[in-house]
Design an enzyme around this catalytic site. Structure first.
Site, mmCIF file in Angstrom:
data_model
loop_
_atom_site.group_PDB
_atom_site.id
_atom_site.type_symbol
_atom_site.label_atom_id
_atom_site.label_comp_id
_atom_site.label_asym_id
_atom_site.label_seq_id
_atom_site.Cartn_x
_atom_site.Cartn_y
_atom_site.Cartn_z
ATOM 1 N N ARG A 1 44.503 32.126 58.079
ATOM 2 C CA ARG A 1 44.953 33.211 58.961
ATOM 3 C C ARG A 1 44.071 34.459 58.897
ATOM 4 O O ARG A 1 43.675 35.012 59.922
ATOM 5 C CB ARG A 1 46.389 33.619 58.586
ATOM 6 C CG ARG A 1 47.452 32.679 59.048
ATOM 7 C CD ARG A 1 48.800 33.154 58.540
ATOM 8 N NE ARG A 1 48.882 32.953 57.107
ATOM 9 C CZ ARG A 1 49.585 31.985 56.531
ATOM 10 N NH1 ARG A 1 50.294 31.169 57.247
ATOM 11 N NH2 ARG A 1 49.588 31.847 55.216
ATOM 12 N N ARG B 1 40.571 37.207 46.096
ATOM 13 C CA ARG B 1 40.969 37.423 44.708
ATOM 14 C C ARG B 1 39.706 37.638 43.878
ATOM 15 O O ARG B 1 38.679 36.988 44.108
ATOM 16 C CB ARG B 1 41.741 36.222 44.158
ATOM 17 C CG ARG B 1 43.202 36.161 44.619
ATOM 18 C CD ARG B 1 44.027 37.321 44.039
ATOM 19 N NE ARG B 1 45.416 37.315 44.425
ATOM 20 C CZ ARG B 1 45.943 38.045 45.419
ATOM 21 N NH1 ARG B 1 45.175 38.842 46.146
ATOM 22 N NH2 ARG B 1 47.233 37.997 45.678
ATOM 23 N N GLU C 1 41.308 43.125 37.259
ATOM 24 C CA GLU C 1 42.009 44.221 37.911
ATOM 25 C C GLU C 1 43.126 44.796 37.043
ATOM 26 O O GLU C 1 43.848 43.997 36.438
ATOM 27 C CB GLU C 1 42.646 43.624 39.178
ATOM 28 C CG GLU C 1 42.414 44.383 40.402
ATOM 29 C CD GLU C 1 42.873 43.590 41.612
ATOM 30 O OE1 GLU C 1 42.112 42.733 42.083
ATOM 31 O OE2 GLU C 1 43.985 43.843 42.077
ATOM 32 N N HIS D 1 42.120 47.370 45.803
ATOM 33 C CA HIS D 1 43.049 46.338 46.299
ATOM 34 C C HIS D 1 43.978 46.906 47.391
ATOM 35 O O HIS D 1 45.205 46.945 47.228
ATOM 36 C CB HIS D 1 43.880 45.749 45.148
ATOM 37 C CG HIS D 1 44.401 44.367 45.445
ATOM 38 N ND1 HIS D 1 44.587 43.399 44.495
ATOM 39 C CD2 HIS D 1 44.795 43.799 46.617
ATOM 40 C CE1 HIS D 1 45.073 42.298 45.048
ATOM 41 N NE2 HIS D 1 45.208 42.516 46.341
ATOM 42 N N GLY E 1 43.982 45.855 50.701
ATOM 43 C CA GLY E 1 44.043 44.974 51.880
ATOM 44 C C GLY E 1 45.269 45.177 52.754
ATOM 45 O O GLY E 1 45.162 45.388 53.956
#
Ligand code: DGY
Length: 323
Positions: A158, A242, A271, A289, A291
């Site tokens: 997606r 990731r 992270e 991070h 997104g």
């Protein structure tokens, strides 16, 4: 009838927390401190539903909590490599995630990184803020053209497809991809994408390589020193997937030696720790991070978790079951 007990591991958008309070006997995490393994185990002993997210390591050890009360892990996020799915299944737990609702914003952020690293936007911003700028000149901060270049996608799910739509229809980019689980032909045709049989073919031809595969053991260090060498010296790597998909040490070496031109990163191997080496490199754009981090999307993610949990408590199969 008493309401199910639900424990949320991090702070969620206020709108979603309000709805949780209406529906459940809920324990929120108002100070947003990450829970320890021991606290997660206590939660598994005390709650009917535990609602974790990417910062919670739901390992087999955590899942060995006794006596186990929890029946469902309603994950806030599409990626679930922080949950040991086999161990969760072994304990009879249902696990759900939040696909679809974060696709557009994550794709937007991948494009943000692509644009920033190619056009030296982070570096340029630092240049202005540190008062180093002396004025316009024909040779100042020359960067790389984006329009018409080739974008290679690793994975064509997606989010990758949403990136390809933006890149192809917005920037006239040629799209290549490799996906071990090939998508329907219409998805590739919509952006005139070429499917490559191997990842290496993508790496060798792309001016930008954007990672869109799941994290976890199967893809750990997929982008290692050897594969980074397959990329063009003028190419950029974009990672919104990731952190552990990329061997970070090998990436730092490739960025320092000029094996590749640059990297735009939203995720990291350890992270939230980001290595000093990366922090000092001008040919890396580094985001924390982000997104899915828009108000609309984070609310939609929370509501999607609620939908999954409500369906489960109604005795029906939740639509986003992943384990
Ligand atoms: C996701 O949804 O997978 C984001 O990366 C946060 O976990």
């Amino acid at each position: 009838m008493s309401k199910p007990r639900v424990i949320v591991t991090r702070r969620w958008p206020a709108e979603v927390e309000a709805r949780l309070k209406e529906l459940y006997d809920v324990q929120l995490n108002t100070d947003d401190r990450p829970m320890t393994g021991g606290e997660l185990q206590d939660a598994l002993r005390g709650a009917d539903a535990l609602l974790p997210t990417v910062s919670d390591k739901i390992t087999a050890v955590v899942l060995s909590a006794e006596p186990l009360k929890t029946k469902i892990l309603g994950n806030f996020g599409v990626g679930f490599n922080h949950i040991d799915i086999a161990a969760a299944k072994g304990r009879g737990l249902v696990v759900t995630n939040t696909p679809d609702v974060l696709t557009d914003c994550t794709a937007d952020l991948a494009m943000t990184l692509l644009l920033m690293i190619a056009r030296r936007a982070g570096e340029g911003e630092r240049h202005v803020r540190t008062k180093a700028w002396t004025g316009w000149r024909p040779t100042h901060m020359i960067a790389s053209k984006i329009t018409g270049k080739t974008l290679g996608l690793v994975g064509f799910g997606r989010i990758a497809r949403a990136v390809s739509t933006r890149a192809h229809h917005g920037f006239g980019m040629k799209i290549l991809f490799h996906d071990p689980y090939p998508p329907p032909k219409e998805a590739a045709d919509a952006v005139m994408a070429t499917q490559c049989d191997t990842l290496e073919e993508v790496l060798e031809q792309a001016d930008f390589v954007s990672l869109h595969c799941p994290g976890g053991q199967e893809t750990r260090h997929l982008m290692n020193a050897e594969r980074l060498k397959r990329m063009k010296a003028t190419a950029f790597l974009i990672n919104t997937a990731r952190g552990d998909v990329v061997d970070e040490q090998a990436l730092v070496a490739a960025l320092k030696s000029g094996t590749i031109a640059g990297a735009g990163l939203d995720v990291y191997e350890s992270e939230p720790r980001v290595g000093d080496d990366l922090l000092t490199l001008d040919n890396a754009v580094l985001l924390p991070h982000l997104g899915s981090a828009t108000r609309d999307t984070r609310i939609a993610m929370g509501m999607r978790v609620l939908e999954n949990v409500e369906t489960f408590f109604a005795g029906k199969p939740p639509r986003d079951r992943v384990g």
